[in-house]
Design an enzyme around this catalytic site. Structure first.
Site, PDB file in Angstrom:
ATOM      1  N   LYS A 184       0.444  -1.043  -0.106  1.00  0.00           N
ATOM      2  CA  LYS A 184      -0.416   0.016   0.069  1.00  0.00           C
ATOM      3  C   LYS A 184       0.568   1.062   0.074  1.00  0.00           C
ATOM      4  O   LYS A 184       0.553   2.046  -0.692  1.00  0.00           O
ATOM      5  CB  LYS A 184      -1.098   0.116   0.973  1.00  0.00           C
ATOM      6  CG  LYS A 184      -0.659  -0.094   2.320  1.00  0.00           C
ATOM      7  CD  LYS A 184       0.347   1.246   3.396  1.00  0.00           C
ATOM      8  CE  LYS A 184       1.001   1.251   4.710  1.00  0.00           C
ATOM      9  NZ  LYS A 184       1.010   2.689   4.673  1.00  0.00           N
ATOM     10  N   THR A 241      -3.521   5.623   3.776  1.00  0.00           N
ATOM     11  CA  THR A 241      -2.428   5.995   2.533  1.00  0.00           C
ATOM     12  C   THR A 241      -2.539   7.098   2.552  1.00  0.00           C
ATOM     13  O   THR A 241      -1.475   7.732   1.266  1.00  0.00           O
ATOM     14  CB  THR A 241      -1.219   5.314   3.253  1.00  0.00           C
ATOM     15  OG1 THR A 241      -1.757   3.794   4.193  1.00  0.00           O
ATOM     16  CG2 THR A 241       0.233   5.400   3.408  1.00  0.00           C
TER      17      THR A 241
END
Length: 318
Positions: A184, A241
């Protein structure tokens, strides 16, 4: 007692969360003078404005961790092997929870893979998922994933590390949880580049969605379960994120996309981008977004060229 190794922002935040549950915590940092100063001032290292709870003791002495019931290792992913090779002999033989999110660049190993070789004999687990250090330290509600192959140990750690505002969900898919947490960061850099270059919210949504597909393909090829990537350690962390400047990876991408000075500090996705591409080649998996990020970071492509290459790929079914 919970021992936290690494007094950066995230390690300090996890220490505060454990203290909030009423558990004694020993927070170790590599700079003895800085840790002594934090102890004297009752200030949380790397988290300005947060008062050090009474349950936390700061130290620069690894030997002080001898009474810990569990250890959280919160050092940068690329430094895990070096730290353990140098210090594993000084650590008590208790469960070791790996908290860094990254793939080692030189060996392509996950964090638990590194620890299995560099700290043999320790029972291992991994802590990952969507949580910003500042929010955890301020007691804002957060849910993370605790991955452990041993169900009994996993439940014990889940009980020890959860708190009034920190909820841990347990999985035995140690590979999937770690791959999601590592990859990620790469997609967050890509989304930051889009934000910095002002390419629009639609482009960012496309990168997140197709990036998630890449994450899942590689994780499954490595032996993970697809549903793990749809949980906190994959989709949850990706959502967090890729949408906030609190993320170092997103901020790094923003700086690249806008041509600004890159912020510096530990940005786990930078090393992981190329490692992910090498792992993808090893497992026969296509990861065009990760490859584009790696090429931009390496200077092999400009951002415009990378975006053009992605848009020029053959049309296909979703």
């Amino acid at each position: 007692m919970i021992g936290v190794i690494g007094a950066g922002a995230f390690g300090s935040a996890l220490a505060v969360a454990a203290a909030a549950a009423g558990r004694p915590v020993l927070l170790w940092g590599r700079d003895p003078a800085a840790m002594a100063a934090a102890e004297a001032a009752r200030a949380v290292p790397r988290l300005p404005g947060i008062t050090l709870p009474a349950e936390i003791t700061c130290t620069g002495d690894l030997g002080a961790l001898s009474g810990a019931d569990a250890l959280l290792l919160v050092v940068p992913a690329q430094q895990t092997e070096h730290f353990l090779r140098e210090n594993a002999h000084a650590l008590p033989d208790v469960p070791l929870v790996l908290c860094a999110k990254g793939i080692e660049a030189k060996s392509l190993r996950l964090q638990t893979g590194i620890a299995a070789e560099a700290a043999p004999g320790h029972a291992l687990a991994a802590l990952t998922g969507p949580g910003f250090a500042g929010e955890i330290a301020r007691g804002l509600p957060t849910a993370l994933t605790l991955a452990c192959a041993d169900p009994d140990m996993g439940r014990s750690l889940q009980e020890q590390l959860s708190g009034p505002r920190l909820r841990l969900y347990l999985t035995d898919d140690v590979i999937g949880a770690q791959v999601g947490g590592a990859l990620k960061n790469v997609i967050a850099i890509a989304c930051g580049m889009v934000e910095g270059a002002r390419l629009g919210a639609s482009a960012r949504a496309a990168l997140m969605t197709r990036g998630f597909a890449e994450m899942t393909r590689l994780a499954v090829a490595m032996g993970a379960r697809a549903e793990t990537l749809a949980g906190l350690s994959g989709l949850g962390d990706l959502s967090l994120t890729c949408n906030s400047v609190q993320s170092r990876n997103f901020s790094e991408g923003c700086a690249i996309g806008s041509g600004a000075v890159r912020p510096g500090g530990t940005v786990e996705g930078v090393a992981t981008a190329r490692a992910a591409c090498e792992l993808a080649a090893r497992h026969g998996v296509e990861m065009p977004i990760a490859a584009a990020v790696a090429d931009v970071l390496d200077g092999a492509l400009t951002l415009d060229a990378a975006m053009g290459a992605l848009l020029a790929r053959p049309l296909k079914e979703e």
